[in-house]
Design an enzyme around this catalytic site. Structure first.
Site, PDB file in Angstrom:
ATOM      1  N   CYS A   8      51.850  37.039  53.660  1.00 14.01           N
ATOM      2  CA  CYS A   8      53.299  36.876  53.700  1.00 14.01           C
ATOM      3  C   CYS A   8      53.877  36.098  52.528  1.00 14.01           C
ATOM      4  CB  CYS A   8      53.707  36.128  54.972  1.00 14.01           C
ATOM      5  SG  CYS A   8      53.199  36.915  56.497  1.00 14.01           S
ATOM      6  N   GLY A  38      53.119  40.256  49.711  1.00 16.95           N
ATOM      7  CA  GLY A  38      53.244  41.133  50.872  1.00 16.95           C
ATOM      8  C   GLY A  38      53.951  42.395  50.458  1.00 16.95           C
ATOM      9  N   ASN A 109      54.566  32.107  56.885  1.00 20.06           N
ATOM     10  CA  ASN A 109      53.428  32.446  56.031  1.00 20.06           C
ATOM     11  C   ASN A 109      52.267  31.582  56.468  1.00 20.06           C
ATOM     12  OD1 ASN A 109      51.704  33.220  53.950  1.00 20.06           O
ATOM     13  ND2 ASN A 109      52.522  31.702  52.535  1.00 20.06           N
ATOM     14  N   GLY A 110      51.174  32.228  56.854  1.00 18.05           N
ATOM     15  CA  GLY A 110      50.015  31.483  57.324  1.00 18.05           C
ATOM     16  C   GLY A 110      49.387  32.187  58.504  1.00 18.05           C
ATOM     17  N   TYR A 254      43.868  33.567  42.698  1.00 16.02           N
ATOM     18  CA  TYR A 254      44.290  34.958  42.824  1.00 16.02           C
ATOM     19  C   TYR A 254      45.700  35.182  43.357  1.00 16.02           C
ATOM     20  CZ  TYR A 254      44.344  39.760  44.695  1.00 16.02           C
ATOM     21  OH  TYR A 254      44.681  41.046  45.000  1.00 16.02           O
ATOM     22  N   ASP A 361      36.516  39.466  36.430  1.00 16.89           N
ATOM     23  CA  ASP A 361      37.370  39.636  37.607  1.00 16.89           C
ATOM     24  C   ASP A 361      37.454  38.291  38.323  1.00 16.89           C
ATOM     25  OD1 ASP A 361      39.056  40.873  39.347  1.00 16.89           O
ATOM     26  OD2 ASP A 361      37.631  42.367  40.062  1.00 16.89           O
ATOM     27  N   ASP A 362      38.490  38.144  39.167  1.00 14.61           N
ATOM     28  CA  ASP A 362      38.688  36.832  39.798  1.00 14.61           C
ATOM     29  C   ASP A 362      37.818  36.619  41.025  1.00 14.61           C
ATOM     30  OD1 ASP A 362      40.315  38.316  41.772  1.00 14.61           O
ATOM     31  OD2 ASP A 362      41.763  38.359  40.148  1.00 14.61           O
ATOM     32  N   CYS A 452      36.756  29.892  52.293  1.00 13.44           N
ATOM     33  CA  CYS A 452      36.156  31.199  51.973  1.00 13.44           C
ATOM     34  C   CYS A 452      34.854  31.061  51.199  1.00 13.44           C
ATOM     35  CB  CYS A 452      37.132  32.034  51.143  1.00 13.44           C
ATOM     36  SG  CYS A 452      38.525  32.680  52.072  1.00 13.44           S
TER      37      CYS A 452
END
Length: 475
Positions: A8, A38, A109-110, A254, A361-362, A452
């Protein structure tokens, strides 16, 4: 990286003139600047002081808002929301903002990993909760307090303890606007000003788009209340919870637009630093020689520039991107994702043929898109393809507002770096270390959530804990 996505973006504007009807149009431009957060649904809600007006639909911001639509959204204040569809569904009824009985409009958002307390509260107050998203449940909780006579700010303060998870939110009443964050500040939220107008935004890039000035970030655990006193807008700050900052480092890597500023740091410079440090680490570990450095456009461009500057290896735009193709994660099936990659990215054969390529790449998520890119470069005549990643391996799912795949789909949760390299078909594979990611920001490790990457969840994920396998490869 094409396999993770932010859920979001939120935007709000509180006008300095009650007779003004420009709030919807300015919100449109703000949402346009936040499109990267989004891309499937968008909505705008406005207030004229008596009624809340709403329009939401499926599609990109530029596609769904016309002059006629915006004219039907009168009012001096507005909030807007961009959304990516998640497990709750991709139908427009799941799009935000949510309206609660004309008391308020709400954007979030979350993500709340657990909604048990919230559902119990609402069901005890005779509210329907079945098939409602966490965001809709939050709007219902605030609305139920407003129905009892609380002001918008008072209702948020009462409902706040029910919200367990990551949230950056904006709510609009008839004559006030409220913005608030969770105590850890996982997702970004900023405060801006344009003349007498007060702006709320997920990122500073949207402030730049509408010509607004950045004031400050909204603090973790803080509620900012915007009201009008005669002709002057009043901003009041209330600290609802003790600040325990744990900003999601993936925003730097990112999600954020590269021209945004977060934690007083330029996202662009942090990404260049990620590339510089990756070059240093790679030289120490591998000392490989390349003919050129190329990025996977667009989010890895800054990191690739940093890598090239640090290593002295020429930077080339060896992969062309079709600007009219949306991010590949939008498509719900892997086959459609593959088609999108081929439509979106095209190698420059004249540059690549016979060369040793370092492609930056990220991140790598499932690995399928990266595998296609490696094959694409070899098919274009590359002699060697070395895949370099400006973040650490993604080994754990996110529960704080990123729509990650199940952990079993994360390639680094099952394979070692050598095994991933073999799967990609690359000549070599190198990741940035977690320490390197932190160093690139210039901020202390304690300031970030890196769930992550390390599986450490600063906000309890409650019953979702059983979904986590901590027995992942160690390289």
């Amino acid at each position: 990286m094409q396999d993770l996505n932010e859920k979001c973006a939120i935007f709000g504007i509180f006008g300095d003139d009650k007779s003004s009807n420009n709030s919807a149009k300015e919100t449109y431009f703000g949402l346009f600047a936040l499109q990267h957060r989004g891309q499937e649904h968008s909505g705008i809600a406005t207030t004229d002081g008596k009624k809340i007006h709403l329009y939401k639909n499926s599609g990109l911001v530029s596609q769904i808002y016309t002059e006629d639509v915006l004219k039907k959204l009168p009012g001096f204040a507005a909030i807007g929301h961009n959304r990516y569809s998640t497990s709750h569904g991709n139908h427009v009824e799941f799009a935000q903002p949510f309206i609660y009985e004309n008391f308020l409009a709400f954007g979030h958002n979350g993500n709340l990993p657990s909604t048990k307390a919230l559902v119990n509260f609402l069901e005890n107050n005779n509210e329907i909760t079945k098939n409602h998203s966490d965001s809709q449940l939050m709007s219902q909780a605030i609305g139920s307090y407003m129905k009892r006579g609380y002001s918008l700010a008072g209702a948020v303060e009462k409902a706040y303890p029910l919200f367990t998870g990551a949230f950056s939110c904006v709510a609009l009443g008839h004559n006030s606007m409220v913005a608030f964050r969770d105590p850890y500040g996982i997702r970004p939220l900023v405060l801006g000003k344009k003349g007498g107008e007060i702006i709320i935004s997920s990122e500073t890039c949207a402030l730049n788009t509408i010509g607004a000035k950045f004031i400050r970030e909204i603090k973790p655990g803080e509620m900012v209340v915007i009201t009008k006193n005669r002709k002057k807008n009043i901003i009041k700050s209330v600290q609802l919870a003790k600040t325990k900052p744990k900003f999601d480092i993936f925003e730097f890597i990112y999600f954020a637009r590269y021209d945004s500023v977060m934690l007083d740091k330029s996202v662009y410079e942090v990404r260049k630093n990620l590339g510089r440090i990756l070059a240093r680490e790679n030289k120490l570990k591998n000392n490989l020689n390349f003919d050129m450095v190329i990025p996977v456009p667009d989010t890895a461009i800054s990191a690739a520039m940093g890598y090239a500057e640090e290593s002295g290896i020429p930077f080339e735009m060896g992969i062309s991107k079709n600007r009219y193709i949306n991010r590949t994660f939008i498509e719900p099936t892997q086959e459609l994702r593959k088609e999108k990659v081929r439509m979106k990215l095209s190698p420059l054969r004249e540059i690549i043929k016979g060369k040793r390529i370092a492609v930056i790449d990220d991140s790598i998520v499932r690995g399928t898109t990266s595998k296609q890119i490696v094959k694409m470069l070899f098919d274009a005549g590359a002699k060697e393809v070395h895949f370099l990643v400006s973040s650490a391996p993604v080994r754990f799912p996110d529960f704080y507002g990123i729509d990650t795949p199940n952990q079993g789909e994360l390639i680094a949760s099952k394979k070692t770096v050598k095994e991933i390299c073999k799967f990609l078909g690359a000549t070599s594979l190198s990741y940035l270390s977690i320490e390197g990611m932190i160093k690139a920001t210039g901020l202390p490790k304690e300031r970030f959530s890196m769930s992550c990457f390390d599986g450490v969840y600063p906000i309890s994920i409650h019953e979702r804990e059983k979904e986590i396998n901590y027995n992942v490869p160690k390289d």
